[in-house]
Design a protein around this motif. Structure first.
Motif, PDB file in Angstrom:
ATOM      1  N   LEU A   4       0.832  -1.189   0.000  1.00  0.00           N
ATOM      2  CA  LEU A   4       0.000   0.000   0.000  1.00  0.00           C
ATOM      3  C   LEU A   4       0.866   1.237   0.000  1.00  0.00           C
ATOM      4  O   LEU A   4       1.838   1.331   0.717  1.00  0.00           O
ATOM      5  CB  LEU A   4      -0.913   0.012   1.231  1.00  0.00           C
ATOM      6  CG  LEU A   4      -1.832  -1.196   1.383  1.00  0.00           C
ATOM      7  CD1 LEU A   4      -2.666  -1.048   2.632  1.00  0.00           C
ATOM      8  CD2 LEU A   4      -2.717  -1.372   0.175  1.00  0.00           C
ATOM      9  N   ALA A   5       0.472   2.226  -0.776  1.00  0.00           N
ATOM     10  CA  ALA A   5       1.191   3.495  -0.811  1.00  0.00           C
ATOM     11  C   ALA A   5       0.176   4.607  -0.910  1.00  0.00           C
ATOM     12  O   ALA A   5      -0.252   5.003  -1.988  1.00  0.00           O
ATOM     13  CB  ALA A   5       2.149   3.548  -1.999  1.00  0.00           C
ATOM     14  N   LEU A   6      -0.286   5.098   0.236  1.00  0.00           N
ATOM     15  CA  LEU A   6      -1.362   6.075   0.233  1.00  0.00           C
ATOM     16  C   LEU A   6      -0.922   7.442  -0.246  1.00  0.00           C
ATOM     17  O   LEU A   6      -1.748   8.271  -0.582  1.00  0.00           O
ATOM     18  CB  LEU A   6      -1.972   6.192   1.638  1.00  0.00           C
ATOM     19  CG  LEU A   6      -2.735   4.953   2.099  1.00  0.00           C
ATOM     20  CD1 LEU A   6      -3.352   5.211   3.448  1.00  0.00           C
ATOM     21  CD2 LEU A   6      -3.791   4.547   1.100  1.00  0.00           C
ATOM     22  N   GLY A   7       0.362   7.702  -0.279  1.00  0.00           N
ATOM     23  CA  GLY A   7       0.825   8.965  -0.828  1.00  0.00           C
ATOM     24  C   GLY A   7       0.379  10.174  -0.042  1.00  0.00           C
ATOM     25  O   GLY A   7      -0.009  11.179  -0.614  1.00  0.00           O
ATOM     26  N   TYR A   8       0.406  10.113   1.293  1.00  0.00           N
ATOM     27  CA  TYR A   8      -0.099  11.219   2.093  1.00  0.00           C
ATOM     28  C   TYR A   8       0.789  12.438   2.090  1.00  0.00           C
ATOM     29  O   TYR A   8       0.440  13.452   2.640  1.00  0.00           O
ATOM     30  CB  TYR A   8      -0.369  10.762   3.531  1.00  0.00           C
ATOM     31  CG  TYR A   8      -1.784  10.341   3.711  1.00  0.00           C
ATOM     32  CD1 TYR A   8      -2.694  11.165   4.317  1.00  0.00           C
ATOM     33  CD2 TYR A   8      -2.239   9.129   3.209  1.00  0.00           C
ATOM     34  CE1 TYR A   8      -4.013  10.796   4.469  1.00  0.00           C
ATOM     35  CE2 TYR A   8      -3.558   8.757   3.349  1.00  0.00           C
ATOM     36  CZ  TYR A   8      -4.442   9.592   3.988  1.00  0.00           C
ATOM     37  OH  TYR A   8      -5.749   9.230   4.118  1.00  0.00           O
ATOM     38  N   GLY A   9       1.957  12.358   1.458  1.00  0.00           N
ATOM     39  CA  GLY A   9       2.745  13.573   1.328  1.00  0.00           C
ATOM     40  C   GLY A   9       2.340  14.401   0.140  1.00  0.00           C
ATOM     41  O   GLY A   9       2.766  15.537  -0.009  1.00  0.00           O
ATOM     42  N   ILE A  25       5.313   5.319   7.586  1.00  0.00           N
ATOM     43  CA  ILE A  25       5.226   5.758   8.966  1.00  0.00           C
ATOM     44  C   ILE A  25       5.529   7.247   9.003  1.00  0.00           C
ATOM     45  O   ILE A  25       6.499   7.707   8.420  1.00  0.00           O
ATOM     46  CB  ILE A  25       6.232   4.998   9.855  1.00  0.00           C
ATOM     47  CG1 ILE A  25       5.979   3.484   9.740  1.00  0.00           C
ATOM     48  CG2 ILE A  25       6.140   5.449  11.298  1.00  0.00           C
ATOM     49  CD1 ILE A  25       4.623   3.032  10.183  1.00  0.00           C
ATOM     50  N   ALA A  26       4.664   8.014   9.701  1.00  0.00           N
ATOM     51  CA  ALA A  26       4.864   9.460   9.755  1.00  0.00           C
ATOM     52  C   ALA A  26       6.171   9.783  10.454  1.00  0.00           C
ATOM     53  O   ALA A  26       6.637   9.068  11.333  1.00  0.00           O
ATOM     54  CB  ALA A  26       3.704  10.114  10.499  1.00  0.00           C
ATOM     55  N   GLY A  27       6.752  10.874  10.077  1.00  0.00           N
ATOM     56  CA  GLY A  27       8.014  11.299  10.660  1.00  0.00           C
ATOM     57  C   GLY A  27       8.966  11.701   9.570  1.00  0.00           C
ATOM     58  O   GLY A  27       8.637  11.710   8.397  1.00  0.00           O
ATOM     59  N   ARG A 192      -7.387  11.522   0.812  1.00  0.00           N
ATOM     60  CA  ARG A 192      -6.075  11.888   1.354  1.00  0.00           C
ATOM     61  C   ARG A 192      -6.110  13.215   2.117  1.00  0.00           C
ATOM     62  O   ARG A 192      -5.402  14.162   1.787  1.00  0.00           O
ATOM     63  CB  ARG A 192      -5.035  11.940   0.243  1.00  0.00           C
ATOM     64  CG  ARG A 192      -4.812  10.609  -0.421  1.00  0.00           C
ATOM     65  CD  ARG A 192      -3.844  10.725  -1.570  1.00  0.00           C
ATOM     66  NE  ARG A 192      -3.589   9.399  -2.143  1.00  0.00           N
ATOM     67  CZ  ARG A 192      -3.098   9.206  -3.364  1.00  0.00           C
ATOM     68  NH1 ARG A 192      -2.804  10.228  -4.126  1.00  0.00           N
ATOM     69  NH2 ARG A 192      -2.890   7.996  -3.801  1.00  0.00           N
ATOM     70  N   PRO A 193      -6.958  13.289   3.130  1.00  0.00           N
ATOM     71  CA  PRO A 193      -7.062  14.543   3.880  1.00  0.00           C
ATOM     72  C   PRO A 193      -5.856  14.771   4.786  1.00  0.00           C
ATOM     73  O   PRO A 193      -5.114  13.843   5.102  1.00  0.00           O
ATOM     74  CB  PRO A 193      -8.329  14.339   4.710  1.00  0.00           C
ATOM     75  CG  PRO A 193      -8.357  12.862   4.945  1.00  0.00           C
ATOM     76  CD  PRO A 193      -7.839  12.245   3.664  1.00  0.00           C
ATOM     77  N   LEU A 224       0.202   7.791   9.116  1.00  0.00           N
ATOM     78  CA  LEU A 224       0.000   8.822   8.102  1.00  0.00           C
ATOM     79  C   LEU A 224       0.306  10.235   8.584  1.00  0.00           C
ATOM     80  O   LEU A 224       0.392  11.156   7.772  1.00  0.00           O
ATOM     81  CB  LEU A 224      -1.445   8.773   7.590  1.00  0.00           C
ATOM     82  CG  LEU A 224      -1.940   7.409   7.079  1.00  0.00           C
ATOM     83  CD1 LEU A 224      -3.377   7.516   6.606  1.00  0.00           C
ATOM     84  CD2 LEU A 224      -1.036   6.885   5.976  1.00  0.00           C
ATOM     85  N   GLY A 225       0.446  10.424   9.874  1.00  0.00           N
ATOM     86  CA  GLY A 225       0.706  11.760  10.393  1.00  0.00           C
ATOM     87  C   GLY A 225      -0.485  12.689  10.290  1.00  0.00           C
ATOM     88  O   GLY A 225      -0.362  13.911  10.423  1.00  0.00           O
ATOM     89  N   ILE A 226      -1.664  12.141  10.062  1.00  0.00           N
ATOM     90  CA  ILE A 226      -2.864  12.958   9.888  1.00  0.00           C
ATOM     91  C   ILE A 226      -3.310  13.531  11.236  1.00  0.00           C
ATOM     92  O   ILE A 226      -3.229  12.868  12.274  1.00  0.00           O
ATOM     93  CB  ILE A 226      -3.978  12.099   9.249  1.00  0.00           C
ATOM     94  CG1 ILE A 226      -5.164  12.946   8.815  1.00  0.00           C
ATOM     95  CG2 ILE A 226      -4.434  10.994  10.190  1.00  0.00           C
ATOM     96  CD1 ILE A 226      -6.166  12.173   7.973  1.00  0.00           C
ATOM     97  N   THR A 227      -3.740  14.776  11.234  1.00  0.00           N
ATOM     98  CA  THR A 227      -4.277  15.411  12.435  1.00  0.00           C
ATOM     99  C   THR A 227      -5.672  14.861  12.697  1.00  0.00           C
ATOM    100  O   THR A 227      -6.517  14.852  11.794  1.00  0.00           O
ATOM    101  CB  THR A 227      -4.361  16.941  12.256  1.00  0.00           C
ATOM    102  OG1 THR A 227      -3.080  17.443  11.893  1.00  0.00           O
ATOM    103  CG2 THR A 227      -4.839  17.614  13.533  1.00  0.00           C
TER     104      THR A 227
END
Length: 376
Positions: A4-9, A25-27, A192-193, A224-227
């Protein structure tokens, strides 16, 4: 969950680049977006009964990547505050900023773009009964006009992320409450919010399912580092997942801070009322015989509250008391690495003032709440 590669950047609406791999992993600076700031936000509703002040001068910052809890009793203003973030509610005064940009002046196109950056999940799931899991999840992308191949890829990714593989062609009527909420989470994530709003997202679920959903949200935040901004009236939800909490009361901030601090040292009556279901009551055999002043042979009932300290050392407490000590009740949790809770002890002998002074050398929050006959 490999492959999986959600591409959240990637910016909203733009396909992620790079090869498929495990969910990142976020970071390492992957995401800096997703901060929210409220500046003197007020909201007044007009009704036949007059003006209702749902929010009154809210000043608050939510950092990017946080899991932030908003709690309060019914009518405190939680939902009104949450819905100003995506402009489902317009403040009567003040302003809301996303990533330091005010959102109140956005035109229609800007508002559409904003709402694609902000996902939302609801208490009662809001799924379309006539559509399958896959169709429900795909709906935001269909509305946005995303190409079919991209829709198929993203939908498969988020269904895998929330653990619904094999349920793609199932209709909501055949799903459990927890599975329905996972569909809701997948649908919120498929665009991808940067920010995920949770409106009483676990209130309709049983305790075991609630715990599994909260663990999923925590994992999504970590990966994902999502808020994540969630509102609830249950302190147990806040304790399980949030790093910071704000308590609302009658549209105002009653208190805010790290969860361990608010739990351990509640300053406002509203906070104490919300914490009451998590606080063990005095055992009946003690409460019915509790005396306000000592009598010959009485034993002091001492409450020692812990907030932010290491786990209590019972042998050290007994040594400090200098007299036999019995444990009547204990409830000590570890929240964010801090011991939070209380001990209820029966301690015999000596004036109360001397006893509390000796114990305060180990813990500042010591209170003699009464006395009971020694045989209790």
């Amino acid at each position: 969950m490999t492959g999986l590669a959600l591409g959240y950047g990637a910016p909203a609406g733009r396909a992620a680049t790079g090869t498929a791999s495990a969910i990142p992993i976020a970071g390492a600076g992957q995401r800096a977006a997703g901060s929210v700031r409220f500046e003197a936000v007020s909201k007044t509703y007009l009704s036949s009964a007059g003006a209702v002040h749902a929010l009154d001068g809210i000043e608050l910052e939510i950092p990017a990547g946080a899991i932030f809890g908003i709690i309060g009793r019914s009518g405190a203003g939680k939902s009104s505050l949450l819905r100003t973030i995506n402009r489902l509610e317009e403040p009567s005064s003040g302003r809301v900023l996303i990533d330091d940009e005010p959102i109140g002046s956005l035109d229609e196109n800007g508002l559409v773009a904003l709402r694609r950056r902000i996902g939302m999940i609801f208490q009662h799931f809001n799924l379309l009964a006539a559509k399958t899991v896959r169709e429900n999840v795909a709906l935001p992308l269909l509305v946005a006009g995303v190409p079919k191949a991209e829709i198929d890829r993203r939908v498969s990714e988020v269904i895998g992320l929330v653990g619904l593989q094999g349920k793609e062609q199932t209709y909501p009527s055949r799903l459990s409450g927890g599975q329905k909420q996972r569909v809701g989470i997948a649908r919120a994530l498929v665009s991808r919010p940067e920010i995920l709003l949770c409106d009483e997202a676990t209130s309709a679920l049983d305790p075991e399912t609630t715990l599994s959903i909260l663990r999923l949200l925590r994992d999504i935040n970590r990966r994902l580092g999502i808020t994540i901004v969630l509102i609830t009236h249950e302190m147990s939800v806040i304790r399980e997942i949030c790093s910071t909490v704000v308590v609302l009361e009658k549209g105002r901030i009653a208190e805010k801070g790290p969860v361990w601090q608010v739990f351990g040292q509640p300053r406002h009556d509203a906070t104490r009322a919300l914490l009451e279901p998590l606080t063990p009551s005095l055992p009946d055999r003690i409460a019915t015989r509790l005396l306000p002043a000592p009598v010959p042979g009485a034993t002091a009932v001492v409450q020692i509250a812990f907030s932010g300290q290491t786990q209590p050392d019972l042998s050290a407490l007994a040594a400090a008391a200098g007299t036999p000590v019995r444990l009547l009740q204990a409830g000590v949790d570890e929240i964010q690495g801090h011991a939070v809770g209380r001990l209820l002890l029966a301690i015999g002998g000596g004036p109360a003032a001397d006893l509390t002074e000796r114990l305060r050398r180990l813990s500042a929050n010591v209170e003699v709440i009464g006395y009971v006959p020694a045989d209790d």
